[in-house]
Scaffold this motif. Structure first.
Motif, PDB file in Angstrom:
ATOM      1  N   ALA A   1       0.845  -1.209   0.000  1.00  0.00           N
ATOM      2  CA  ALA A   1       0.000   0.000   0.000  1.00  0.00           C
ATOM      3  C   ALA A   1       0.871   1.246   0.000  1.00  0.00           C
ATOM      4  O   ALA A   1       0.606   2.220  -0.716  1.00  0.00           O
ATOM      5  CB  ALA A   1      -0.932  -0.008   1.210  1.00  0.00           C
ATOM      6  N   ILE A   2       1.922   1.206   0.784  1.00  0.00           N
ATOM      7  CA  ILE A   2       2.857   2.335   0.843  1.00  0.00           C
ATOM      8  C   ILE A   2       3.494   2.555  -0.527  1.00  0.00           C
ATOM      9  O   ILE A   2       3.569   3.691  -1.018  1.00  0.00           O
ATOM     10  CB  ILE A   2       3.941   2.074   1.912  1.00  0.00           C
ATOM     11  N   LEU A   3       3.915   1.475  -1.155  1.00  0.00           N
ATOM     12  CA  LEU A   3       4.567   1.593  -2.466  1.00  0.00           C
ATOM     13  C   LEU A   3       3.613   2.168  -3.508  1.00  0.00           C
ATOM     14  O   LEU A   3       3.992   3.026  -4.304  1.00  0.00           O
ATOM     15  CB  LEU A   3       5.081   0.230  -2.926  1.00  0.00           C
ATOM     16  N   ARG A   4       2.394   1.680  -3.484  1.00  0.00           N
ATOM     17  CA  ARG A   4       1.424   2.186  -4.463  1.00  0.00           C
ATOM     18  C   ARG A   4       1.191   3.682  -4.283  1.00  0.00           C
ATOM     19  O   ARG A   4       1.153   4.447  -5.251  1.00  0.00           O
ATOM     20  CB  ARG A   4       0.103   1.431  -4.336  1.00  0.00           C
ATOM     21  N   GLY A   5       1.041   4.075  -3.042  1.00  0.00           N
ATOM     22  CA  GLY A   5       0.819   5.498  -2.766  1.00  0.00           C
ATOM     23  C   GLY A   5       2.009   6.349  -3.185  1.00  0.00           C
ATOM     24  O   GLY A   5       1.852   7.409  -3.789  1.00  0.00           O
ATOM     25  N   ALA A   6       3.200   5.846  -2.891  1.00  0.00           N
ATOM     26  CA  ALA A   6       4.411   6.599  -3.228  1.00  0.00           C
ATOM     27  C   ALA A   6       4.527   6.765  -4.742  1.00  0.00           C
ATOM     28  O   ALA A   6       4.906   7.825  -5.232  1.00  0.00           O
ATOM     29  CB  ALA A   6       5.633   5.882  -2.675  1.00  0.00           C
ATOM     30  N   GLU A   7       4.194   5.704  -5.465  1.00  0.00           N
ATOM     31  CA  GLU A   7       4.261   5.748  -6.922  1.00  0.00           C
ATOM     32  C   GLU A   7       3.367   6.858  -7.471  1.00  0.00           C
ATOM     33  O   GLU A   7       3.749   7.596  -8.377  1.00  0.00           O
ATOM     34  CB  GLU A   7       3.819   4.394  -7.479  1.00  0.00           C
TER      35      GLU A   7
ATOM     36  N   ILE B   1      14.323   2.908  -4.678  1.00  0.00           N
ATOM     37  CA  ILE B   1      14.894   1.762  -5.396  1.00  0.00           C
ATOM     38  C   ILE B   1      13.805   0.744  -5.720  1.00  0.00           C
ATOM     39  O   ILE B   1      13.753   0.198  -6.830  1.00  0.00           O
ATOM     40  CB  ILE B   1      16.041   1.138  -4.571  1.00  0.00           C
ATOM     41  N   ALA B   2      12.919   0.527  -4.779  1.00  0.00           N
ATOM     42  CA  ALA B   2      11.819  -0.412  -5.033  1.00  0.00           C
ATOM     43  C   ALA B   2      10.953   0.092  -6.190  1.00  0.00           C
ATOM     44  O   ALA B   2      10.548  -0.682  -7.067  1.00  0.00           O
ATOM     45  CB  ALA B   2      10.981  -0.586  -3.768  1.00  0.00           C
ATOM     46  N   LEU B   3      10.687   1.386  -6.228  1.00  0.00           N
ATOM     47  CA  LEU B   3       9.885   1.955  -7.314  1.00  0.00           C
ATOM     48  C   LEU B   3      10.605   1.829  -8.654  1.00  0.00           C
ATOM     49  O   LEU B   3       9.997   1.465  -9.669  1.00  0.00           O
ATOM     50  CB  LEU B   3       9.594   3.434  -7.034  1.00  0.00           C
ATOM     51  N   LEU B   4      11.900   2.130  -8.654  1.00  0.00           N
ATOM     52  CA  LEU B   4      12.679   2.085  -9.896  1.00  0.00           C
ATOM     53  C   LEU B   4      12.742   0.671 -10.456  1.00  0.00           C
ATOM     54  O   LEU B   4      12.570   0.461 -11.668  1.00  0.00           O
ATOM     55  CB  LEU B   4      14.082   2.628  -9.616  1.00  0.00           C
ATOM     56  N   ARG B   5      12.946  -0.307  -9.599  1.00  0.00           N
ATOM     57  CA  ARG B   5      13.011  -1.705 -10.058  1.00  0.00           C
ATOM     58  C   ARG B   5      11.674  -2.122 -10.659  1.00  0.00           C
ATOM     59  O   ARG B   5      11.628  -2.782 -11.713  1.00  0.00           O
ATOM     60  CB  ARG B   5      13.362  -2.624  -8.879  1.00  0.00           C
ATOM     61  N   ALA B   6      10.597  -1.730 -10.025  1.00  0.00           N
ATOM     62  CA  ALA B   6       9.277  -2.101 -10.541  1.00  0.00           C
ATOM     63  C   ALA B   6       9.041  -1.458 -11.901  1.00  0.00           C
ATOM     64  O   ALA B   6       8.525  -2.100 -12.824  1.00  0.00           O
ATOM     65  CB  ALA B   6       8.197  -1.667  -9.553  1.00  0.00           C
TER      66      ALA B   6
ATOM     67  N   HIS C   1      21.349  13.178  -6.840  1.00  0.00           N
ATOM     68  CA  HIS C   1      21.644  13.583  -5.471  1.00  0.00           C
ATOM     69  C   HIS C   1      21.318  12.522  -4.424  1.00  0.00           C
ATOM     70  O   HIS C   1      21.308  12.824  -3.242  1.00  0.00           O
ATOM     71  CB  HIS C   1      21.028  14.949  -5.130  1.00  0.00           C
ATOM     72  N   ARG C   2      21.077  11.298  -4.898  1.00  0.00           N
ATOM     73  CA  ARG C   2      20.983  10.163  -3.974  1.00  0.00           C
ATOM     74  C   ARG C   2      21.851   9.078  -4.554  1.00  0.00           C
ATOM     75  O   ARG C   2      21.419   8.309  -5.398  1.00  0.00           O
ATOM     76  CB  ARG C   2      19.537   9.685  -3.826  1.00  0.00           C
ATOM     77  N   LYS C   3      23.069   9.027  -4.095  1.00  0.00           N
ATOM     78  CA  LYS C   3      24.083   8.211  -4.762  1.00  0.00           C
ATOM     79  C   LYS C   3      23.700   6.739  -4.833  1.00  0.00           C
ATOM     80  O   LYS C   3      24.153   6.023  -5.728  1.00  0.00           O
ATOM     81  CB  LYS C   3      25.432   8.393  -4.083  1.00  0.00           C
ATOM     82  N   ALA C   4      22.860   6.267  -3.957  1.00  0.00           N
ATOM     83  CA  ALA C   4      22.487   4.847  -3.976  1.00  0.00           C
ATOM     84  C   ALA C   4      21.638   4.497  -5.192  1.00  0.00           C
ATOM     85  O   ALA C   4      21.532   3.331  -5.564  1.00  0.00           O
ATOM     86  CB  ALA C   4      21.739   4.485  -2.695  1.00  0.00           C
ATOM     87  N   ILE C   5      21.031   5.517  -5.825  1.00  0.00           N
ATOM     88  CA  ILE C   5      20.123   5.257  -6.940  1.00  0.00           C
ATOM     89  C   ILE C   5      20.866   5.018  -8.251  1.00  0.00           C
ATOM     90  O   ILE C   5      20.420   4.239  -9.092  1.00  0.00           O
ATOM     91  CB  ILE C   5      19.145   6.436  -7.118  1.00  0.00           C
ATOM     92  N   GLY C   6      22.000   5.676  -8.426  1.00  0.00           N
ATOM     93  CA  GLY C   6      22.739   5.604  -9.675  1.00  0.00           C
ATOM     94  C   GLY C   6      22.979   4.181 -10.178  1.00  0.00           C
ATOM     95  O   GLY C   6      22.577   3.847 -11.302  1.00  0.00           O
TER      96      GLY C   6
END
Lengths: 197, 197
Positions: free
Chosen positions: B26-32, B71-76, B120-125
């Motif tokens: 539910a959190i992921l859907r809302g964030a998306e 990261i979860a959003l990007l992978r999806a 500006h979020r190095k973990a995403i690159g």
DNA sequence: GTCTATACGGCGATAGAC
DNA sequence: GTCTATCGCCGTATAGAC
């Protein structure tokens, strides 16, 4: 995080203090260095103030909204780029000059930085667009003299010679590289034909 | 603005709660939705919590650092893109499918959003790089069956068919447009030759 | 394991003192 | 013209309730 807040404003006064103020130029110089070294996100009223040895409030006095500071930096960068291109395209191989310049890593990093900036500070976008247009027109002017050599519409050519290395640079900044070598080889082959060394 | 702070961490636990939790999805859907509607900068613990009707602390329980959520959003998103391309390239004109998909405005906007995020979020690159590579390999696989038709190295071709419309989209998002029409005409002409309708 | 409440130090922006 | 104080956000950390 406050994008909407700054976007919904009409048009307040955008500058205080004289444009020739010593303090003002010191602030700009310091901000430029912080941006180059640590990225735009590190450019804050407090960090710029510390770098220029003034108080944060004073920085805000000269640049009431942080956008104003970034816009000043962006305009200065654009001018520098055009200066460089104007000189570099006068050696008889203007297309190579365009390609080489767009292939530079520093320029791509800076472009990414400003794109990211424009993405969450809406006031920056139009300034980038106008700057991009100015650069492209300068490139176009530099190659049209010999445009019959290229067999491709000059505007498309200039776009491709910029877009291709820029996108390669962006992708490589993140770690995607498939197809880059092959594409570069393709362009090199074309350049060898139309602008032999 | 606190990039350095998150970057200097060793490797704490990155996930709490089961991956199948109802609350988590539910959190992921809302964030998306927040991200699509207002951009990544609007995705905050507090806004996501409000959207999913939970407390900010609970969002943080499932995604201890905001990077984890992005990261979860990007992978999806990457999975969805590959699914789409796999289907779309099976109609006999895979190159057009690649070109058309990369020409979509929504995808370009999303790419810009994630590029800005990665900046500006190095973990995403690295996650973006890996995702880009996965997409490109899927595209490559889709066109190599008919690759002798194209007269250009397949990897270069796939790169160009993606990079050109993407860069056009990026520039137009800011207001630069010189050369776009001419370039599109050029590609259309090529596509008509190698993949006639 | 799930979840809430609270605190801390940063930020941009504003109002207004000098 | 120069500068300060303060406000309301933010991400993150922590302590602990159920």
């Amino acid at each position: 995080m406050n994008d909407e807040a700054t976007g919904g404003r009409a048009e307040p006064k955008r500058r205080a203090g004289s444009a020739t103020s010593k303090t003002r130029t010191a602030i700009l110089r310091g901000a430029e260095q912080i941006m180059a070294e640590h990225g735009y996100a590190a450019v804050t009223y407090r960090s710029v103030a510390a770098g220029a040895a003034v108080t944060p409030g004073l920085v805000q006095y000269y640049f009431p909204v942080l956008d104003d500071l970034f816009i000043a930096l962006l305009r200065a960068d654009t001018d520098r780029i055009i200066d460089h291109l104007t000189r570099a395209t006068q050696d008889g191989r203007p297309l190579r000059a365009v390609w080489d310049y767009a292939s530079g890593k520093a320029g791509t990093t800076l472009m990414l930085e400003f794109m990211a900036l424009a993405n969450h500070r809406k006031a920056i976008g139009p300034v980038m667009g106008e700057g991009g247009e100015r650069v492209r027109q300068a490139q176009l002017a530099a190659i049209t003299a010999a445009s019959q050599r290229y067999e491709i519409a000059p505007a498309a050519l200039v776009f491709l010679m910029t877009a291709i290395p820029r996108m390669i640079g962006l992708e490589e900044a993140f770690g995607t590289s498939t197809g880059h070598e092959e594409t570069i080889a393709l362009v090199r082959q074309y350049l060898d034909e139309v602008e032999p060394l």
